[in-house]
Write a protein that holds these residues in place. Sequence first.
Motif, PDB file in Angstrom:
ATOM      1  N   SER A 177       8.778 -19.738   9.116  1.00 53.94           N
ATOM      2  CA  SER A 177       7.345 -19.812   8.879  1.00 53.94           C
ATOM      3  C   SER A 177       7.016 -21.035   8.028  1.00 53.94           C
ATOM      4  O   SER A 177       7.879 -21.631   7.377  1.00 53.94           O
ATOM      5  N   ALA A 178       5.749 -21.396   8.002  1.00 56.37           N
ATOM      6  CA  ALA A 178       5.317 -22.562   7.261  1.00 56.37           C
ATOM      7  C   ALA A 178       5.477 -22.349   5.763  1.00 56.37           C
ATOM      8  O   ALA A 178       5.402 -21.223   5.278  1.00 56.37           O
ATOM      9  N   PRO A 179       5.687 -23.425   5.020  1.00 54.89           N
ATOM     10  CA  PRO A 179       5.755 -23.302   3.559  1.00 54.89           C
ATOM     11  C   PRO A 179       4.458 -22.674   3.032  1.00 54.89           C
ATOM     12  O   PRO A 179       3.367 -22.970   3.515  1.00 54.89           O
ATOM     13  N   GLY A 180       4.588 -21.803   2.055  1.00 50.13           N
ATOM     14  CA  GLY A 180       3.405 -21.160   1.497  1.00 50.13           C
ATOM     15  C   GLY A 180       3.142 -19.787   2.068  1.00 50.13           C
ATOM     16  O   GLY A 180       2.360 -19.014   1.514  1.00 50.13           O
ATOM     17  N   SER A 181       3.783 -19.449   3.191  1.00 46.85           N
ATOM     18  CA  SER A 181       3.614 -18.120   3.770  1.00 46.85           C
ATOM     19  C   SER A 181       4.679 -17.187   3.215  1.00 46.85           C
ATOM     20  O   SER A 181       5.722 -17.625   2.726  1.00 46.85           O
ATOM     21  N   GLU A 182       4.412 -15.891   3.292  1.00 50.61           N
ATOM     22  CA  GLU A 182       5.332 -14.877   2.806  1.00 50.61           C
ATOM     23  C   GLU A 182       5.750 -13.969   3.958  1.00 50.61           C
ATOM     24  O   GLU A 182       5.033 -13.866   4.959  1.00 50.61           O
ATOM     25  N   PRO A 183       6.901 -13.278   3.839  1.00 52.31           N
ATOM     26  CA  PRO A 183       7.294 -12.327   4.888  1.00 52.31           C
ATOM     27  C   PRO A 183       6.220 -11.281   5.162  1.00 52.31           C
ATOM     28  O   PRO A 183       6.059 -10.837   6.292  1.00 52.31           O
ATOM     29  N   GLU A 184       5.479 -10.903   4.124  1.00 53.21           N
ATOM     30  CA  GLU A 184       4.410  -9.919   4.292  1.00 53.21           C
ATOM     31  C   GLU A 184       3.346 -10.386   5.281  1.00 53.21           C
ATOM     32  O   GLU A 184       2.670  -9.569   5.910  1.00 53.21           O
ATOM     33  N   ASP A 185       3.187 -11.709   5.422  1.00 51.19           N
ATOM     34  CA  ASP A 185       2.188 -12.230   6.355  1.00 51.19           C
ATOM     35  C   ASP A 185       2.490 -11.800   7.787  1.00 51.19           C
ATOM     36  O   ASP A 185       1.589 -11.450   8.553  1.00 51.19           O
ATOM     37  N   ARG A 186       3.771 -11.818   8.154  1.00 46.89           N
ATOM     38  CA  ARG A 186       4.141 -11.410   9.507  1.00 46.89           C
ATOM     39  C   ARG A 186       3.842  -9.932   9.737  1.00 46.89           C
ATOM     40  O   ARG A 186       3.321  -9.547  10.786  1.00 46.89           O
ATOM     41  N   MET A 187       4.174  -9.088   8.748  1.00 44.85           N
ATOM     42  CA  MET A 187       3.908  -7.664   8.908  1.00 44.85           C
ATOM     43  C   MET A 187       2.409  -7.375   8.911  1.00 44.85           C
ATOM     44  O   MET A 187       1.944  -6.482   9.617  1.00 44.85           O
ATOM     45  N   CYS A 203      -3.968   7.256  19.867  1.00 48.27           N
ATOM     46  CA  CYS A 203      -3.046   7.892  18.923  1.00 48.27           C
ATOM     47  C   CYS A 203      -3.192   7.322  17.521  1.00 48.27           C
ATOM     48  O   CYS A 203      -2.225   7.320  16.746  1.00 48.27           O
ATOM     49  N   ALA A 204      -4.370   6.825  17.169  1.00 46.33           N
ATOM     50  CA  ALA A 204      -4.566   6.213  15.860  1.00 46.33           C
ATOM     51  C   ALA A 204      -4.276   7.187  14.727  1.00 46.33           C
ATOM     52  O   ALA A 204      -3.639   6.821  13.727  1.00 46.33           O
ATOM     53  N   ASP A 205      -4.728   8.439  14.869  1.00 42.73           N
ATOM     54  CA  ASP A 205      -4.475   9.429  13.818  1.00 42.73           C
ATOM     55  C   ASP A 205      -2.987   9.733  13.710  1.00 42.73           C
ATOM     56  O   ASP A 205      -2.442   9.869  12.610  1.00 42.73           O
ATOM     57  N   GLU A 206      -2.340   9.855  14.845  1.00 43.79           N
ATOM     58  CA  GLU A 206      -0.905  10.133  14.886  1.00 43.79           C
ATOM     59  C   GLU A 206      -0.104   8.976  14.287  1.00 43.79           C
ATOM     60  O   GLU A 206       0.854   9.176  13.535  1.00 43.79           O
ATOM     61  N   ALA A 207      -0.510   7.758  14.607  1.00 43.95           N
ATOM     62  CA  ALA A 207       0.201   6.572  14.129  1.00 43.95           C
ATOM     63  C   ALA A 207       0.046   6.395  12.625  1.00 43.95           C
ATOM     64  O   ALA A 207       0.978   5.973  11.940  1.00 43.95           O
ATOM     65  N   ALA A 208      -1.131   6.709  12.121  1.00 43.53           N
ATOM     66  CA  ALA A 208      -1.406   6.631  10.676  1.00 43.53           C
ATOM     67  C   ALA A 208      -1.037   5.266  10.088  1.00 43.53           C
ATOM     68  O   ALA A 208      -0.391   5.182   9.034  1.00 43.53           O
ATOM     69  N   LEU A 209      -1.451   4.202  10.760  1.00 41.59           N
ATOM     70  CA  LEU A 209      -1.194   2.856  10.244  1.00 41.59           C
ATOM     71  C   LEU A 209      -2.337   2.458   9.313  1.00 41.59           C
ATOM     72  O   LEU A 209      -3.496   2.468   9.711  1.00 41.59           O
ATOM     73  N   PRO A 210      -2.032   2.103   8.079  1.00 49.64           N
ATOM     74  CA  PRO A 210      -3.095   1.801   7.113  1.00 49.64           C
ATOM     75  C   PRO A 210      -3.753   0.459   7.372  1.00 49.64           C
ATOM     76  O   PRO A 210      -3.195  -0.420   8.049  1.00 49.64           O
ATOM     77  N   ALA A 211      -4.934   0.281   6.818  1.00 45.26           N
ATOM     78  CA  ALA A 211      -5.639  -0.981   6.973  1.00 45.26           C
ATOM     79  C   ALA A 211      -4.958  -2.090   6.173  1.00 45.26           C
ATOM     80  O   ALA A 211      -5.036  -3.270   6.526  1.00 45.26           O
ATOM     81  N   ARG A 212      -4.278  -1.730   5.093  1.00 50.36           N
ATOM     82  CA  ARG A 212      -3.592  -2.719   4.260  1.00 50.36           C
ATOM     83  C   ARG A 212      -2.093  -2.394   4.219  1.00 50.36           C
ATOM     84  O   ARG A 212      -1.706  -1.250   3.988  1.00 50.36           O
ATOM     85  N   VAL A 213      -1.282  -3.403   4.428  1.00 53.86           N
ATOM     86  CA  VAL A 213       0.174  -3.225   4.412  1.00 53.86           C
ATOM     87  C   VAL A 213       0.649  -3.026   2.968  1.00 53.86           C
ATOM     88  O   VAL A 213       0.327  -3.826   2.085  1.00 53.86           O
ATOM     89  N   PRO A 214       1.412  -1.958   2.706  1.00 53.16           N
ATOM     90  CA  PRO A 214       1.929  -1.719   1.355  1.00 53.16           C
ATOM     91  C   PRO A 214       3.044  -2.694   0.989  1.00 53.16           C
ATOM     92  O   PRO A 214       3.582  -3.399   1.843  1.00 53.16           O
ATOM     93  N   GLU A 215       3.407  -2.723  -0.288  1.00 54.96           N
ATOM     94  CA  GLU A 215       4.509  -3.555  -0.748  1.00 54.96           C
ATOM     95  C   GLU A 215       5.807  -3.071  -0.117  1.00 54.96           C
ATOM     96  O   GLU A 215       5.980  -1.879   0.130  1.00 54.96           O
TER      97      GLU A 215
END
Length: 219
Positions: A177-187, A203-215
């Motif tokens: 990835s480009a300099p300045g990006s973090e692995p979290e950017d890909r996730m 299956c959005a309820d079943e998937a339960a994927l949050p709007a913000r990626v946790p640490e």
Amino acid sequence: MRNRPHWMLYGGLILLVATACTDDESGKETTLSASQVCDSTLTSPSSKSLERLASAERFTELTGTNQQGDANEFSLELAAKRLYGDVKERNICMVYKAGDDSGIPLLKIEFEPTENHPDPEEETRKADGDRLVFPLGSYAEVNGGGGANLYFACSTKGPEGTSSYVRARMYSPGGPSAPGSEPEDRMTVLNDVARGLAEELGCADEAALPARVPEPANG
């Protein structure tokens, strides 16, 4: 509209791929903002993540049609329809940096049904410094090779039966990835596209994927 073919090295094989779309009359590339790629699934945070990954703000995707007559351009509807197809049939989001004539995509995101997923606790214990495991979905990781995986619960039915999960996979064949990006950017990018497909599959309820990626659990 037309595709421009280029040769690229992928998994030890030389493949012919088509890149940026052009208008036959003007000859100019049709460019997209980060929020428009992958069927406009990216939110403001994930759009910024994509821009950091690319060090760019404008992008292109594949155009044309595949052997089945379906559009190469990614759409949630077609990705859901082709979920159980083989690799050549799946609808894959292929994103390129605008103006890049190398033929190598910035990233590719594809989905497939699966009955299993890695165990998060076990994988967190085994993870080394090049791999981050996120407490996200059923299992999520970013690895040092330019890849990311996200498994989420989603009951679907195919020609040979049902599957309990969907695997979302991102690969960046263009290298680091480009300099300045973090692995979290890909996730962050992968999570938003996966959230869109989960909605499309119902299956959005079943998937339960949050709007913000946790640490990451092992960060």
